[in-house]
Design a protein around this motif. Structure first.
Motif, PDB file in Angstrom:
ATOM      1  N   LYS A 218     -44.664  66.539-107.597  1.00 12.87           N
ATOM      2  CA  LYS A 218     -45.106  67.426-106.508  1.00 12.87           C
ATOM      3  C   LYS A 218     -43.939  68.234-105.920  1.00 12.87           C
ATOM      4  CE  LYS A 218     -44.776  63.602-103.215  1.00 12.87           C
ATOM      5  NZ  LYS A 218     -45.555  62.625-102.445  1.00 12.87           N
ATOM      6  N   TYR A 219     -42.707  67.735-106.112  1.00  9.68           N
ATOM      7  CA  TYR A 219     -41.546  68.482-105.610  1.00  9.68           C
ATOM      8  C   TYR A 219     -41.118  69.577-106.592  1.00  9.68           C
ATOM      9  CZ  TYR A 219     -41.292  64.467-102.484  1.00  9.68           C
ATOM     10  OH  TYR A 219     -41.601  63.505-101.570  1.00  9.68           O
ATOM     11  N   ILE A 220     -41.559  69.451-107.824  1.00 10.19           N
ATOM     12  CA  ILE A 220     -41.156  70.411-108.865  1.00 10.19           C
ATOM     13  C   ILE A 220     -42.164  71.546-109.021  1.00 10.19           C
ATOM     14  CG2 ILE A 220     -40.851  70.617-111.373  1.00 10.19           C
ATOM     15  CD1 ILE A 220     -39.569  67.835-111.262  1.00 10.19           C
ATOM     16  N   ILE A 221     -43.450  71.214-108.899  1.00 13.28           N
ATOM     17  CA  ILE A 221     -44.506  72.212-109.086  1.00 13.28           C
ATOM     18  C   ILE A 221     -44.289  73.485-108.257  1.00 13.28           C
ATOM     19  CG2 ILE A 221     -46.972  72.673-108.747  1.00 13.28           C
ATOM     20  CD1 ILE A 221     -46.366  70.980-111.207  1.00 13.28           C
ATOM     21  N   LYS A 245     -43.786  62.437-121.272  1.00 14.88           N
ATOM     22  CA  LYS A 245     -43.286  61.103-120.877  1.00 14.88           C
ATOM     23  C   LYS A 245     -44.406  60.202-120.349  1.00 14.88           C
ATOM     24  CE  LYS A 245     -39.177  60.417-119.149  1.00 14.88           C
ATOM     25  NZ  LYS A 245     -38.399  59.936-120.280  1.00 14.88           N
ATOM     26  N   GLY A 246     -45.633  60.701-120.404  1.00 14.00           N
ATOM     27  CA  GLY A 246     -46.773  59.829-120.109  1.00 14.00           C
ATOM     28  C   GLY A 246     -47.532  60.119-118.838  1.00 14.00           C
ATOM     29  N   THR A 247     -47.089  61.095-118.052  1.00 16.20           N
ATOM     30  CA  THR A 247     -47.872  61.445-116.860  1.00 16.20           C
ATOM     31  C   THR A 247     -49.200  62.053-117.314  1.00 16.20           C
ATOM     32  OG1 THR A 247     -45.822  61.901-115.663  1.00 16.20           O
ATOM     33  CG2 THR A 247     -47.847  62.766-114.712  1.00 16.20           C
ATOM     34  N   SER A 248     -50.287  61.591-116.731  1.00 17.15           N
ATOM     35  CA  SER A 248     -51.608  62.019-117.227  1.00 17.15           C
ATOM     36  C   SER A 248     -51.859  63.496-116.948  1.00 17.15           C
ATOM     37  CB  SER A 248     -52.710  61.182-116.580  1.00 17.15           C
ATOM     38  OG  SER A 248     -52.857  61.540-115.224  1.00 17.15           O
ATOM     39  N   GLU A 249     -52.665  64.091-117.825  1.00 22.21           N
ATOM     40  CA  GLU A 249     -52.994  65.507-117.655  1.00 22.21           C
ATOM     41  C   GLU A 249     -53.772  65.728-116.359  1.00 22.21           C
ATOM     42  OE1 GLU A 249     -53.722  63.754-120.355  1.00 22.21           O
ATOM     43  OE2 GLU A 249     -55.872  63.823-120.808  1.00 22.21           O
ATOM     44  N   GLU A 250     -54.596  64.726-115.966  1.00 18.58           N
ATOM     45  CA  GLU A 250     -55.361  64.875-114.725  1.00 18.58           C
ATOM     46  C   GLU A 250     -54.415  64.960-113.524  1.00 18.58           C
ATOM     47  OE1 GLU A 250     -55.932  62.539-116.948  1.00 18.58           O
ATOM     48  OE2 GLU A 250     -57.929  62.970-117.752  1.00 18.58           O
ATOM     49  N   PHE A 251     -53.379  64.127-113.548  1.00 16.01           N
ATOM     50  CA  PHE A 251     -52.430  64.126-112.428  1.00 16.01           C
ATOM     51  C   PHE A 251     -51.664  65.453-112.381  1.00 16.01           C
ATOM     52  CE2 PHE A 251     -48.385  63.186-110.362  1.00 16.01           C
ATOM     53  CZ  PHE A 251     -48.811  62.504-109.222  1.00 16.01           C
ATOM     54  N   ILE A 252     -51.206  65.900-113.562  1.00 17.01           N
ATOM     55  CA  ILE A 252     -50.426  67.146-113.619  1.00 17.01           C
ATOM     56  C   ILE A 252     -51.260  68.332-113.147  1.00 17.01           C
ATOM     57  CG2 ILE A 252     -49.331  68.805-115.193  1.00 17.01           C
ATOM     58  CD1 ILE A 252     -48.448  66.368-116.857  1.00 17.01           C
ATOM     59  N   THR A 253     -52.454  68.450-113.720  1.00 11.86           N
ATOM     60  CA  THR A 253     -53.289  69.610-113.365  1.00 11.86           C
ATOM     61  C   THR A 253     -53.756  69.508-111.904  1.00 11.86           C
ATOM     62  OG1 THR A 253     -55.227  68.468-114.282  1.00 11.86           O
ATOM     63  CG2 THR A 253     -54.066  70.002-115.716  1.00 11.86           C
TER      64      THR A 253
END
Length: 659
Positions: A218-221, A245-253
């Protein structure tokens, strides 16, 4: 000794190098002095020889100071490089000496010592590395940080955190990078703090993504909209790293949508048209993760670029798997290229939603689309596709027929073998051919007698298909029919049968193949030669040696390769004789074939001086696999005289790979 010193000053490199060889096995300070002096020579071969003798014949403590002194030779890069190479070869046993030598006012020497210690990755040098972080010279500090990052030692994280928080940008930048390489989550607060400094933003974003803590995303987005484009791009690439590295697509999007809402698509699409390929790849991947159908249109435009087509397909597949029906409307396009693209994507998704579309596309005017549709239907696995696919067995295009055969073979046991056997008598030779292939692919052993009858078909393509089917079925009966096919009037069938039999093997096969050794067609003799190599039957050696006198060069080179595979003293003797062949290609093939035999170096070394560069290259490839002793010396000589860059590069690589 005066004579030796005179020789070491000779203009001829080889004389100087051979003079050093007299010092092998000699102990004492004089020998060490001469060898260290030789490391100042202008020829790398002379320096290498001196280094080898020093390291092999003398204890490190007897010459280590001399090596370190060479690091001070500012006007002799060769001497410095040779000393660094030697120190790296000595490895951690000289760590204490280098730590002591670091206490010097010469900043270049301090940097060289850090470079050498960095190669060791010796924990004893870590305190020195940490002290070097406060060195007065910025190059020394930056080099120390770089090597600490490579060591990935968690014990230095605190020191790196302190540097990252300091005011010296020259060291804070590599420190942030090193923290990312080490990957210790303890560094996260410091890296988040460093994001506030514009100069450290880029390495900190990268470091945080290498650590990969999802809570930091959230600090990078927000930096996807940073005023500086390079920061935007680093944030985009970092987001891709989080995914890998394994962060889910749901979390990223979710994080992207939370920050940008509907503007997210616009931001990502703008990066998808970047001039930087890696940035584009990241943007396309994240567009796929967003599963937003509005991305279809811009992605379709990008799909026309060959380099990115596969990335775009993956994005489409990602979106389409979530909502397969969203792709259906895209089939309705006038663009053949886009239609093929969508067919390919939908074929990978293989949803039942696409069945009606693909069945219809089996009649499309474009053969490529018919092929894709056929294979897509087989992946969907709906048996309703069997009948429509059968119609493609008579398609005018061979690639479409092949796709239909492959697609139908996936239905295996659902197919009616009796019906396929009936097709072997169909008026259309295309149907007869493809039915034969299909029977082979689905392993229909009950069809062998019928395929045997079809082996007399008037159409050569049908007979070829029968041979292929027999090679897949691999029963005693099918081998018998393949042996019969060796007498076919068509050359290609005799070739195909011979190669198939070579892969299957067996007593009858060997005897049958010998009958074709005198075949009038060159390609048949080549096939027999290859088949003998596959059989690995020692009885074939004599036959292959006979083929070495064949009138056709391709037959000869194939026989050479097969003899290499069979091995043995008789094969080796025959191959050595081929080294004197008039034909360059035959000589080169013989050189390469001898790679599988022992004690051939003396026969091959003369070819390092051959006038033909490709022949020299073949010799380097074989001899360079284990470039030791005399072979190594000869390759080093080759480097001195070689003008062809390809041969030179191969020789350098061989010498580098053999310690």
């Amino acid at each position: 000794m005066q004579g030796l010193e005179k020789l070491l000053n000779d203009n001829d490199i080889e004389i100087r190098r051979e003079a050093l060889e007299h010092l092998r096995g000699q102990s004492g300070d004089f020998a060490i002095k001469i060898l260290l002096k030789a490391m100042e020579d202008t020829s790398w071969r002379v320096r290498n020889t001196a280094t080898d003798i020093l390291i092999q014949d003398h204890p490190a403590e007897s010459f280590i100071k001399g090596l370190i002194n060479l690091l001070y030779f500012e006007d002799n890069a060769g001497a410095r490089n040779s000393a660094i190479d030697a120190l790296i070869r000595l490895n951690t046993k000289v760590t204490p000496y280098l730590i002591e030598a670091f206490d010097t006012p010469n900043k270049d020497v301090r940097k060289f010592i850090i470079d050498v210690l960095g190669e060791y990755k010796d924990s004893r040098s870590l305190p020195l590395m940490l002290n070097a972080l406060r060195d007065e010279d910025e190059n020394v500090r930056a080099t120390a940080i770089e090597h600490i990052g490579k060591v990935r030692e968690s014990s230095v994280v605190d020191a790196l955190i302190e540097i990252t928080g300091g005011d010296d940008i020259w060291t804070a930048y590599p420190a942030a990078d090193a923290l990312g390489r080490i990957g210790d989550r303890k560094a996260v607060p410091a890296l988040l703090k460093a994001l506030e400094k514009k100069t450290l933003r880029s390495p900190s974003i990268k470091a945080l993504s290498l650590i990969g803590d999802p809570d930091t995303l959230k600090y990078i987005i927000p930096f996807l909209e940073d005023p500086t484009k390079t920061i935007q791009e680093e944030a985009l690439r970092a987001t891709e790293r989080f995914y890998h590295k394994g962060t889910s697509e749901e979390f990223i999007t979710g994080e992207i949508a939370k920050r940008f809402g509907d503007r997210a698509l616009e931001i990502l699409v703008s990066h998808a048209w970047s001039s930087k390929p890696k940035v584009r790849t990241s943007a396309i991947l994240i567009l796929g993760l967003m599963r937003d159908e509005r991305a279809f249109s811009p992605l379709l435009e990008i799909s026309q670029e060959e380099d990115l087509a596969e990335d775009v397909k993956r994005a489409f597949v990602f979106i389409g798997r979530n909502r397969p029906e969203s792709l259906v409307r895209l089939f309705d396009t006038e663009s053949i290229a886009q239609k093929r693209f969508i067919c390919d994507v939908a074929g990978r998704i293989a949803s039942h939603v696409y069945y009606p579309v693909f069945e219809k596309l089996l009649q499309d005017d474009d053969g490529h689309i018919r092929s894709i549709a056929a294979l897509a239907l087989s992946r969907i696995g709906d048996p309703r596709a069997i009948e429509p696919l059968k119609h493609l067995l008579a398609d005018p295009y061979e690639d479409v027929q092949e796709a239909a055969v492959d697609a139908l073979s996936h239905f295996g046991s659902m197919l009616a073998v009796k019906e396929l056997i009936e097709m072997l008598r169909h008026p259309s030779s295309r149907i007869r051919k493809n039915a034969s292939l299909l029977l082979g692919k689905i392993g229909a052993k009950e069809a062998i007698p019928y395929l045997g009858f079809a082996l007399k078909d008037g159409d050569v393509n049908v007979r070829k298909a029968c041979v292929e089917a027999f090679s897949l079925l691999k029963t005693e009966d099918s081998v018998r029919y393949l042996i019969i096919a060796l007498t076919d009037e068509d050359t290609s069938i005799r070739v195909s049968s011979a190669l198939s039999l070579g892969r299957i093997g067996g007593e009858e096969v060997f005897n049958a193949l010998t009958l074709l050794l005198s075949d009038s067609d060159d390609s048949v003799r080549v096939a027999v030669s290859k088949a003998f190599g596959n059989l690995k039957d020692a009885r074939a050696v004599d036959h292959l040696i006979t083929l070495l006198t064949d009138k056709n060069g391709f037959v000869v080179t194939t026989a050479i390769e097969s003899l290499s595979r069979l091995g043995g003293a008789k094969s080796k003797s025959a191959l050595l004789q081929m080294l004197s062949a008039d034909d360059q290609e035959i000589r080169r093939t013989a050189i390469k074939a001898l790679a599988n035999f022992e004690a051939v170096d003396d026969y091959l070394i003369p070819f390092l001086k051959d006038s033909d560069w490709a022949t020299r290259m073949a010799a380097v490839e074989v001899l360079g696999k284990n470039a030791k002793g005399a072979v190594r010396n000869e390759l080093e000589k080759l480097l001195d005289r070689e003008e062809d860059p390809i041969v030179k590069k191969a020789a350098e690589k061989s010498l580098k790979n053999t310690p």
